[in-house]
Motif scaffolding. Sequence first.
Motif, PDB file in Angstrom:
ATOM      1  N   MET A  82      45.697  47.328  34.238  1.00  0.00           N
ATOM      2  CA  MET A  82      44.639  48.302  33.961  1.00  0.00           C
ATOM      3  C   MET A  82      45.171  49.355  33.002  1.00  0.00           C
ATOM      4  SD  MET A  82      43.125  48.679  37.837  1.00  0.00           S
ATOM      5  CE  MET A  82      44.711  49.122  38.533  1.00  0.00           C
ATOM      6  N   ASN A  83      44.567  49.433  31.832  1.00  0.00           N
ATOM      7  CA  ASN A  83      44.953  50.396  30.812  1.00  0.00           C
ATOM      8  C   ASN A  83      43.802  51.364  30.543  1.00  0.00           C
ATOM      9  OD1 ASN A  83      47.409  48.982  30.507  1.00  0.00           O
ATOM     10  ND2 ASN A  83      46.521  47.672  28.917  1.00  0.00           N
ATOM     11  N   SER A  84      44.121  52.458  29.911  1.00  0.00           N
ATOM     12  CA  SER A  84      43.114  53.469  29.557  1.00  0.00           C
ATOM     13  C   SER A  84      42.240  53.802  30.758  1.00  0.00           C
ATOM     14  CB  SER A  84      42.247  52.971  28.397  1.00  0.00           C
ATOM     15  OG  SER A  84      43.038  52.666  27.276  1.00  0.00           O
ATOM     16  N   LEU A  85      42.887  54.066  31.862  1.00  0.00           N
ATOM     17  CA  LEU A  85      42.151  54.291  33.105  1.00  0.00           C
ATOM     18  C   LEU A  85      41.302  55.560  33.038  1.00  0.00           C
ATOM     19  CD1 LEU A  85      44.898  53.144  35.566  1.00  0.00           C
ATOM     20  CD2 LEU A  85      42.544  52.290  35.565  1.00  0.00           C
ATOM     21  N   LYS A  86      40.155  55.480  33.704  1.00  0.00           N
ATOM     22  CA  LYS A  86      39.205  56.580  33.758  1.00  0.00           C
ATOM     23  C   LYS A  86      39.015  56.972  35.219  1.00  0.00           C
ATOM     24  CE  LYS A  86      36.622  54.415  29.952  1.00  0.00           C
ATOM     25  NZ  LYS A  86      35.302  53.898  29.521  1.00  0.00           N
ATOM     26  N   SER A  87      38.523  58.171  35.437  1.00  0.00           N
ATOM     27  CA  SER A  87      38.312  58.627  36.808  1.00  0.00           C
ATOM     28  C   SER A  87      37.336  57.709  37.548  1.00  0.00           C
ATOM     29  CB  SER A  87      37.802  60.070  36.821  1.00  0.00           C
ATOM     30  OG  SER A  87      36.628  60.185  36.045  1.00  0.00           O
ATOM     31  N   GLU A  88      36.407  57.118  36.831  1.00  0.00           N
ATOM     32  CA  GLU A  88      35.434  56.225  37.472  1.00  0.00           C
ATOM     33  C   GLU A  88      36.038  54.881  37.881  1.00  0.00           C
ATOM     34  OE1 GLU A  88      35.018  57.818  34.541  1.00  0.00           O
ATOM     35  OE2 GLU A  88      33.920  56.538  33.099  1.00  0.00           O
ATOM     36  N   ASP A  89      37.310  54.648  37.521  1.00  0.00           N
ATOM     37  CA  ASP A  89      38.003  53.440  37.986  1.00  0.00           C
ATOM     38  C   ASP A  89      38.599  53.636  39.388  1.00  0.00           C
ATOM     39  OD1 ASP A  89      39.232  53.045  34.648  1.00  0.00           O
ATOM     40  OD2 ASP A  89      37.586  51.923  35.600  1.00  0.00           O
ATOM     41  N   THR A  90      38.537  54.849  39.899  1.00  0.00           N
ATOM     42  CA  THR A  90      39.057  55.126  41.237  1.00  0.00           C
ATOM     43  C   THR A  90      38.315  54.298  42.279  1.00  0.00           C
ATOM     44  OG1 THR A  90      39.757  57.366  40.683  1.00  0.00           O
ATOM     45  CG2 THR A  90      39.319  56.902  43.008  1.00  0.00           C
ATOM     46  N   ALA A  91      39.070  53.505  43.038  1.00  0.00           N
ATOM     47  CA  ALA A  91      38.469  52.611  44.021  1.00  0.00           C
ATOM     48  C   ALA A  91      39.576  51.888  44.776  1.00  0.00           C
ATOM     49  CB  ALA A  91      37.577  51.571  43.325  1.00  0.00           C
ATOM     50  N   VAL A  92      39.169  51.170  45.809  1.00  0.00           N
ATOM     51  CA  VAL A  92      40.068  50.218  46.464  1.00  0.00           C
ATOM     52  C   VAL A  92      39.883  48.872  45.770  1.00  0.00           C
ATOM     53  CG1 VAL A  92      40.630  48.999  48.595  1.00  0.00           C
ATOM     54  CG2 VAL A  92      39.990  51.419  48.668  1.00  0.00           C
ATOM     55  N   TYR A  93      40.986  48.316  45.297  1.00  0.00           N
ATOM     56  CA  TYR A  93      40.954  47.054  44.571  1.00  0.00           C
ATOM     57  C   TYR A  93      41.423  45.930  45.500  1.00  0.00           C
ATOM     58  CZ  TYR A  93      40.020  49.451  40.221  1.00  0.00           C
ATOM     59  OH  TYR A  93      39.418  50.191  39.220  1.00  0.00           O
ATOM     60  N   SER A  94      40.620  44.873  45.557  1.00  0.00           N
ATOM     61  CA  SER A  94      40.923  43.758  46.462  1.00  0.00           C
ATOM     62  C   SER A  94      40.849  42.433  45.712  1.00  0.00           C
ATOM     63  CB  SER A  94      39.921  43.718  47.622  1.00  0.00           C
ATOM     64  OG  SER A  94      39.929  44.922  48.353  1.00  0.00           O
ATOM     65  N   CYS A  95      41.724  41.519  46.082  1.00  0.00           N
ATOM     66  CA  CYS A  95      41.624  40.178  45.510  1.00  0.00           C
ATOM     67  C   CYS A  95      40.844  39.274  46.464  1.00  0.00           C
ATOM     68  CB  CYS A  95      42.986  39.591  45.187  1.00  0.00           C
ATOM     69  SG  CYS A  95      44.130  39.479  46.556  1.00  0.00           S
ATOM     70  N   HIS A  96      40.242  38.266  45.890  1.00  0.00           N
ATOM     71  CA  HIS A  96      39.345  37.378  46.642  1.00  0.00           C
ATOM     72  C   HIS A  96      39.498  35.953  46.117  1.00  0.00           C
ATOM     73  CE1 HIS A  96      35.482  35.131  46.510  1.00  0.00           C
ATOM     74  NE2 HIS A  96      35.495  35.419  47.808  1.00  0.00           N
ATOM     75  N   VAL A  97      39.357  35.006  47.027  1.00  0.00           N
ATOM     76  CA  VAL A  97      39.327  33.606  46.643  1.00  0.00           C
ATOM     77  C   VAL A  97      38.350  32.866  47.551  1.00  0.00           C
ATOM     78  CG1 VAL A  97      41.285  32.996  48.137  1.00  0.00           C
ATOM     79  CG2 VAL A  97      40.729  31.556  46.167  1.00  0.00           C
ATOM     80  N   GLN A  98      37.633  31.958  46.964  1.00  0.00           N
ATOM     81  CA  GLN A  98      36.847  31.001  47.740  1.00  0.00           C
ATOM     82  C   GLN A  98      37.591  29.668  47.629  1.00  0.00           C
ATOM     83  OE1 GLN A  98      32.884  29.676  46.393  1.00  0.00           O
ATOM     84  NE2 GLN A  98      32.183  29.968  48.487  1.00  0.00           N
ATOM     85  N   ASP A  99      38.138  29.221  48.748  1.00  0.00           N
ATOM     86  CA  ASP A  99      39.015  28.062  48.748  1.00  0.00           C
ATOM     87  C   ASP A  99      38.213  26.774  48.569  1.00  0.00           C
ATOM     88  OD1 ASP A  99      41.596  26.813  51.052  1.00  0.00           O
ATOM     89  OD2 ASP A  99      40.987  26.210  49.033  1.00  0.00           O
ATOM     90  N   LEU A 100      38.288  26.201  47.376  1.00  0.00           N
ATOM     91  CA  LEU A 100      37.522  24.995  47.074  1.00  0.00           C
ATOM     92  C   LEU A 100      38.202  23.722  47.580  1.00  0.00           C
ATOM     93  CD1 LEU A 100      36.272  25.853  43.483  1.00  0.00           C
ATOM     94  CD2 LEU A 100      35.205  26.308  45.697  1.00  0.00           C
ATOM     95  N   VAL A 101      39.428  23.847  48.063  1.00  0.00           N
ATOM     96  CA  VAL A 101      40.109  22.683  48.636  1.00  0.00           C
ATOM     97  C   VAL A 101      39.600  22.426  50.056  1.00  0.00           C
ATOM     98  CG1 VAL A 101      42.351  21.748  49.316  1.00  0.00           C
ATOM     99  CG2 VAL A 101      42.124  23.062  47.191  1.00  0.00           C
ATOM    100  N   ASP A 102      39.232  23.501  50.730  1.00  0.00           N
ATOM    101  CA  ASP A 102      38.675  23.409  52.088  1.00  0.00           C
ATOM    102  C   ASP A 102      37.189  23.091  51.983  1.00  0.00           C
ATOM    103  OD1 ASP A 102      37.511  24.008  54.625  1.00  0.00           O
ATOM    104  OD2 ASP A 102      39.170  25.372  55.080  1.00  0.00           O
ATOM    105  N   TRP A 103      36.721  22.019  52.621  1.00  0.00           N
ATOM    106  CA  TRP A 103      35.321  21.581  52.470  1.00  0.00           C
ATOM    107  C   TRP A 103      34.329  22.638  52.932  1.00  0.00           C
ATOM    108  CZ3 TRP A 103      32.169  21.227  56.758  1.00  0.00           C
ATOM    109  CH2 TRP A 103      32.804  21.228  57.998  1.00  0.00           C
ATOM    110  N   ARG A 104      34.803  23.606  53.712  1.00  0.00           N
ATOM    111  CA  ARG A 104      33.890  24.668  54.170  1.00  0.00           C
ATOM    112  C   ARG A 104      33.759  25.789  53.142  1.00  0.00           C
ATOM    113  NH1 ARG A 104      37.398  25.151  59.527  1.00  0.00           N
ATOM    114  NH2 ARG A 104      38.916  24.859  57.844  1.00  0.00           N
TER     115      ARG A 104
END
Length: 119
Positions: A82-104
């Motif tokens: 993240m470059n040139s950060l702005k005050s509006e970038d303030t947040a909790v950042y989370s990573c996410h994955v939908q596991d396509l190997v699992d049939w569910r």
Amino acid sequence: QVQLVESGGGLVQAGGSLRVSCVASGISFSINAFDWYRQAPGKQRELVATISNSGRTNYADSVKGRFTVSRDNGKNTLYLQMNSLKSEDTAVYSCHVQDLVDWRYPDYWGQGTQVTVSP
């Protein structure tokens, strides 16, 4: 058991840079696409960036040209520069994955890392 663990958040001044990381375990990392989301207080969760298993990327308009998502399949790690950060970038950042190997097609989330940008 799938785990996503973020790190690298912190306090930075506006205009500064920060890199957050997400280490994944218990999942076929190289096969799956991953996302970065963020949520600011009182706001809905927002999709920030996506990276496919081939490395193709997409960004929210609000971060395009400032943020870069990347992945290291050898380290099972996802990054968000993240470059040139702005005050509006303030947040909790989370990573996410939908596991396509699992049939569910289950969804997995990390616990998040706080990024605070001071004016």
